[in-house]
Design an enzyme around this catalytic site. Sequence first.
Site, PDB file in Angstrom:
ATOM      1  N   LYS A  54      45.275  37.269  36.727  1.00  0.00           N
ATOM      2  CA  LYS A  54      44.911  38.952  36.588  1.00  0.00           C
ATOM      3  C   LYS A  54      46.189  39.539  37.232  1.00  0.00           C
ATOM      4  O   LYS A  54      46.605  40.561  36.457  1.00  0.00           O
ATOM      5  CB  LYS A  54      43.694  38.915  36.936  1.00  0.00           C
ATOM      6  CG  LYS A  54      42.586  38.480  36.210  1.00  0.00           C
ATOM      7  CD  LYS A  54      41.069  38.592  36.887  1.00  0.00           C
ATOM      8  CE  LYS A  54      40.053  37.793  35.933  1.00  0.00           C
ATOM      9  NZ  LYS A  54      38.520  37.922  36.473  1.00  0.00           N
ATOM     10  N   GLN A  98      35.873  39.005  42.192  1.00  0.00           N
ATOM     11  CA  GLN A  98      35.783  37.911  41.415  1.00  0.00           C
ATOM     12  C   GLN A  98      34.596  37.196  41.891  1.00  0.00           C
ATOM     13  O   GLN A  98      34.180  37.205  43.048  1.00  0.00           O
ATOM     14  CB  GLN A  98      37.085  37.093  41.813  1.00  0.00           C
ATOM     15  CG  GLN A  98      37.300  35.873  40.845  1.00  0.00           C
ATOM     16  CD  GLN A  98      37.558  36.083  39.527  1.00  0.00           C
ATOM     17  OE1 GLN A  98      38.108  37.122  38.934  1.00  0.00           O
ATOM     18  NE2 GLN A  98      37.078  35.162  38.769  1.00  0.00           N
ATOM     19  N   ASP A 121      35.044  45.536  34.963  1.00  0.00           N
ATOM     20  CA  ASP A 121      34.337  44.436  34.482  1.00  0.00           C
ATOM     21  C   ASP A 121      33.115  44.832  33.484  1.00  0.00           C
ATOM     22  O   ASP A 121      32.687  44.021  32.750  1.00  0.00           O
ATOM     23  CB  ASP A 121      33.778  43.585  35.597  1.00  0.00           C
ATOM     24  CG  ASP A 121      34.575  42.317  36.025  1.00  0.00           C
ATOM     25  OD1 ASP A 121      35.292  41.796  35.189  1.00  0.00           O
ATOM     26  OD2 ASP A 121      34.515  41.996  37.256  1.00  0.00           O
TER      27      ASP A 121
HETATM   28  N1  GUN Z   1      34.468  35.148  37.208  1.00  0.00           N
HETATM   29  C1  GUN Z   1      34.189  34.603  35.896  1.00  0.00           C
HETATM   30  N2  GUN Z   1      34.675  35.468  34.870  1.00  0.00           N
HETATM   31  C2  GUN Z   1      34.400  36.685  35.637  1.00  0.00           C
HETATM   32  C3  GUN Z   1      34.683  37.770  34.949  1.00  0.00           C
HETATM   33  O1  GUN Z   1      35.042  38.283  33.700  1.00  0.00           O
HETATM   34  N3  GUN Z   1      34.709  39.010  35.817  1.00  0.00           N
HETATM   35  C4  GUN Z   1      34.616  38.603  37.218  1.00  0.00           C
HETATM   36  N4  GUN Z   1      34.856  39.743  38.305  1.00  0.00           N
HETATM   37  N5  GUN Z   1      34.543  37.316  37.706  1.00  0.00           N
HETATM   38  C5  GUN Z   1      34.434  36.448  36.942  1.00  0.00           C
END
Ligand code: GUN
Length: 299
Positions: A54, A98, A121
């Site tokens: 990311k 995350q 998100d």
């Molecule tokens: N862990 C797995 N997928 C995601 C996501 O789309 N966002 C976040 N913040 N954590 C994750």
Amino acid sequence: MTAHLIDGRAEAERLLAQVKSRIQAFTAWYARRPCLAVILVGDDIASAVYVRAKMRCAVEAGIASIPYYLPENTSEDDLLRLLDDLNDSSIVDGILVQLPLPPHITKDRVLHHIHPEKDVDGFHPVNAGLLATGQPCVVPCTPQGCLQLVHTVRKELMGLHVVVVGRSTIVGRPAAQVFLNADCSVTIIHKDSRDVPGHCRDADILVVAAGHAGLIQRDWVKPGAIVIDVGINRIEGPSGPRIVGDVAYDEVREVAAAITPVPGGVGPMTVATLMENTLFCAETRQRARSTLFLAGAAL
Ligand code: GUN
């Protein structure tokens, strides 16, 4: 029939190119880059890989990113205090925590603490509620990426039956809303549903986010269906560990009309959509600031 392979990497590149040029325009107009804060608590290896991907993508897209790598024993209160600071920060447009979080931290308390305007998100109940009522909002990245991948093979989705396997708040539930908002008929099924194969066979579009390697078999899929595999499962193969999806890819591609591979399908789209969401949050915040400024000038 051999399914058309939906190339998530190519589609993500296309989206990123668009987002990048919009970010250049944003940066030129407001004399600053959109800014994303990314928080990783603990040392889960898979999460660290996703966070790095990311951050790399943010740099490429022209987004300023601020990483916070916090130790496993970070207290919930300390994490909430950091979120308070980031919520109040004038330079931070988006905040991502995350998942998963360590077990001593209550995920929902943390996610609900992020200001909805900075919730890249789209997990905050305000954004989930806006999505559920079909209003503009931050849409969770993976479901939005799934919709875009479906659109690469079929533009008009009105009336199609989408079956979503999995009811998580990250993918399954918002995916159902996203496809409902695209005028589809939607069924959500999960591990306790009766006749899971029968429901799957009914799908024109099958979105699978079950977290179960190779769950979906050839005879669970209607010939000509579009299959979107959200699963990321690490399994031991004859030549070492490898990543596979929730769909038995080699057999299902013989009946489906189109299918996403794992890796190289939904994953890259999720990251590209995160960049789009960060820009969306930055633009929304700038618009709100301009409105405040103009309102102040009129007084
Ligand atoms: N862990 C797995 N997928 C995601 C996501 O789309 N966002 C976040 N913040 N954590 C994750």
